[in-house]
Motif scaffolding. Structure first.
Motif, mmCIF file in Angstrom:
data_model
loop_
_atom_site.group_PDB
_atom_site.id
_atom_site.type_symbol
_atom_site.label_atom_id
_atom_site.label_comp_id
_atom_site.label_asym_id
_atom_site.label_seq_id
_atom_site.Cartn_x
_atom_site.Cartn_y
_atom_site.Cartn_z
ATOM 1 N N ALA A 191 -72.714 28.922 14.748
ATOM 2 C CA ALA A 191 -70.983 28.655 13.457
ATOM 3 C C ALA A 191 -70.699 28.176 14.718
ATOM 4 O O ALA A 191 -69.272 27.221 14.362
ATOM 5 C CB ALA A 191 -71.015 29.843 12.585
ATOM 6 N N PHE A 192 -70.416 29.581 15.628
ATOM 7 C CA PHE A 192 -69.497 29.219 17.346
ATOM 8 C C PHE A 192 -69.621 27.599 17.597
ATOM 9 O O PHE A 192 -68.312 27.127 18.377
ATOM 10 C CB PHE A 192 -69.530 30.654 17.906
ATOM 11 N N VAL A 193 -70.839 26.955 17.782
ATOM 12 C CA VAL A 193 -71.394 26.661 18.691
ATOM 13 C C VAL A 193 -70.843 25.533 17.816
ATOM 14 O O VAL A 193 -70.158 23.734 18.492
ATOM 15 C CB VAL A 193 -72.419 26.520 18.664
ATOM 16 N N VAL A 194 -70.853 25.687 16.463
ATOM 17 C CA VAL A 194 -71.185 23.990 15.825
ATOM 18 C C VAL A 194 -69.279 23.338 16.100
ATOM 19 O O VAL A 194 -68.372 22.624 15.863
ATOM 20 C CB VAL A 194 -71.435 24.093 14.079
ATOM 21 N N GLN A 195 -68.475 25.345 15.188
ATOM 22 C CA GLN A 195 -66.849 24.700 15.582
ATOM 23 C C GLN A 195 -66.490 24.188 17.124
ATOM 24 O O GLN A 195 -65.290 23.192 17.241
ATOM 25 C CB GLN A 195 -66.200 25.815 15.305
ATOM 26 N N ARG B 194 -81.036 22.383 14.198
ATOM 27 C CA ARG B 194 -82.199 22.399 14.873
ATOM 28 C C ARG B 194 -82.607 23.392 16.034
ATOM 29 O O ARG B 194 -83.648 23.643 15.673
ATOM 30 C CB ARG B 194 -82.775 20.468 14.741
ATOM 31 N N GLN B 195 -82.071 23.103 16.912
ATOM 32 C CA GLN B 195 -82.195 23.931 18.103
ATOM 33 C C GLN B 195 -82.056 25.118 18.329
ATOM 34 O O GLN B 195 -83.299 26.115 18.775
ATOM 35 C CB GLN B 195 -81.155 22.828 19.163
ATOM 36 N N ASN C 240 -73.211 26.322 25.472
ATOM 37 C CA ASN C 240 -71.601 27.363 25.873
ATOM 38 C C ASN C 240 -70.397 27.276 25.364
ATOM 39 O O ASN C 240 -69.603 26.869 26.127
ATOM 40 C CB ASN C 240 -71.407 26.589 28.063
ATOM 41 N N GLN C 241 -70.447 25.947 24.284
ATOM 42 C CA GLN C 241 -69.255 25.419 23.533
ATOM 43 C C GLN C 241 -68.407 26.400 23.044
ATOM 44 O O GLN C 241 -66.996 26.405 23.128
ATOM 45 C CB GLN C 241 -69.475 24.976 22.404
ATOM 46 N N GLU D 213 -75.014 15.662 16.094
ATOM 47 C CA GLU D 213 -74.384 16.718 17.275
ATOM 48 C C GLU D 213 -74.943 18.025 17.015
ATOM 49 O O GLU D 213 -75.971 18.797 16.953
ATOM 50 C CB GLU D 213 -73.574 16.748 18.181
ATOM 51 N N ASN D 214 -73.992 17.821 16.017
ATOM 52 C CA ASN D 214 -74.027 19.298 15.145
ATOM 53 C C ASN D 214 -75.078 19.543 14.218
ATOM 54 O O ASN D 214 -75.952 20.508 14.150
ATOM 55 C CB ASN D 214 -73.267 19.262 13.679
#
Length: 371
Positions: free
Chosen positions: A206-210, A277-278, A323-324, A271-272
């Protein structure tokens, strides 16, 4: 530290034909005078054979091993000075990434990665490299002293390590493997947080997507990333830096076509979905927190990460950055709170698991990085 865009070969070929251009695949011939990509890989990703009695040759080999470390967008943001009894590592500020790394955080992490490779290579060549950061001059000096040669698994892993930006097989690591990774990362005051439970991975996702959404809506970030992508094998070899498309599982195409099609495929939703998936295919996520939020602390975090990545490689485990949550400043406090580290700055986030080998990135020649 590195990003990728995901395009299927069929989609790229269809779009290329629709644009009136031929669809080219990774086997395309390089421009005249440029070494074939496969030959460049064989020449680079190996251990060099040097006479330990030739001090100058040994030091050059140590620098070459250091350059095989990862760096943000594969910018190779370092310069090396060779002295009779030491090697210095300096930041190359001409290779900064101001959009994704405005405070040079990743730049100094990258210096730490290079330093750890050098330390491991020095031991294998009968030298002990003791690192000391000179804050006034912002350089890292590694003093070299003779010692018994130690050919460690981490040294052997240097030419096999890669940031594998692909889906993994979803299998968990054993308790022994996780302990080996923890031992490798220990030291210099760096804190490692290992997350292996599915609920925790979903929270990190969720943090990565944001963070990814914020970056994808930042034109400066997108422009900077595009500038560091090498769409063709010829450009990857000729320039020796940046993110080669095939290293992310994408087709190798002429640069003009890659730039033309980049905006079509590199989308926020795409990308999200890729990151979802990853993350869900990974065995776990590791977060590194340095001892201090300054260049010395970031170098320490980089060294700990590189030991972790080398140990993972020795175990047949892949790693890749996410690292987002630490690159987007607005997310850092909440992410630190989620980790139970309020007030701290997490330095690096990466996923790990077993997966395929992708075409490796390349490096600039040694003379280009010597001060």
């Amino acid at each position: 530290m590195q990003r990728s865009f995901r395009v299927t070969r069929r989609r790229f070929a269809t779009a290329s034909l629709a644009a009136g251009a031929p669809a080219l695949l990774p086997g395309c011939a390089p421009p005249a005078g440029v070494m074939p990509y496969e030959e460049a890989v064989r020449a680079l990703w190996r251990h060099g054979a040097v006479d330990r009695g030739d001090a100058a040759a040994v030091r050059r080999e140590l620098v070459r091993c250091a350059t095989l470390a990862p760096s943000s967008h594969n910018t190779q943001c370092w310069r090396f000075g060779i002295e009779p009894q030491a090697i210095t590592i300096l930041p190359d500020l001409t290779r900064r990434c101001p959009a994704v790394d405005p405070d040079d955080h990743h730049l100094f992490v990258s210096l730490g990665c290079a330093a750890e490779n050098l330390v491991q290579a020095a031991r294998a060549h009968g030298l002990e490299a003791s690192a000391r950061f000179d804050g006034a001059n912002k350089l890292l000096r590694l003093a070299l002293e003779p010692t018994a040669a130690q050919d460690s698994p981490l040294f052997q892993a240097i030419p096999r390590r890669q940031s594998t930006r692909a889906e993994y097989d979803g299998r968990p690591l054993s308790a022994d493997e996780l302990r080996a990774l923890e031992r490798a990362a220990a030291g210099d005051g760096v804190q490692l947080v290992l997350l292996t439970g599915k609920p925790a991975l979903e929270e990190v996702l969720a943090f990565v997507v944001q963070g990814n959404s914020a970056q994808m809506n930042d034109p400066a970030f997108v422009d900077e990333l595009r500038a560091w992508i090498r769409f063709s094998a010829g450009d990857a070899v000729r320039l020796g830096d940046g993110l080669y498309s095939a290293s992310s599982g994408n087709p190798s195409v002429p640069a003009w076509l890659g730039r033309l099609m980049f905006g079509f495929f590199f989308t926020e939703k795409g990308e999200n979905d890729k990151y979802a998936r990853q993350v869900r295919s990974s065995a776990g996520i590791a977060v590194f927190v340095g001892p201090s939020d300054d260049p010395a602390g970031r170098i320490a975090a980089g060294r700990a990460y590189e030991r972790f990545a080398l140990q993972a490689t020795a175990l047949g485990v892949r790693t890749a950055h996410l690292n987002q949550p630490v690159e987007v400043a607005a997310l850092r406090p909440a992410f630190a709170g989620f980790l139970g580290l309020p007030g701290r700055r997490p330095d690096l986030v990466l996923r790990f698991g077993r997966g395929p080998t992708l075409p490796p990135s390349l490096r600039r020649p040694l003379q280009a990085v010597l001060a």
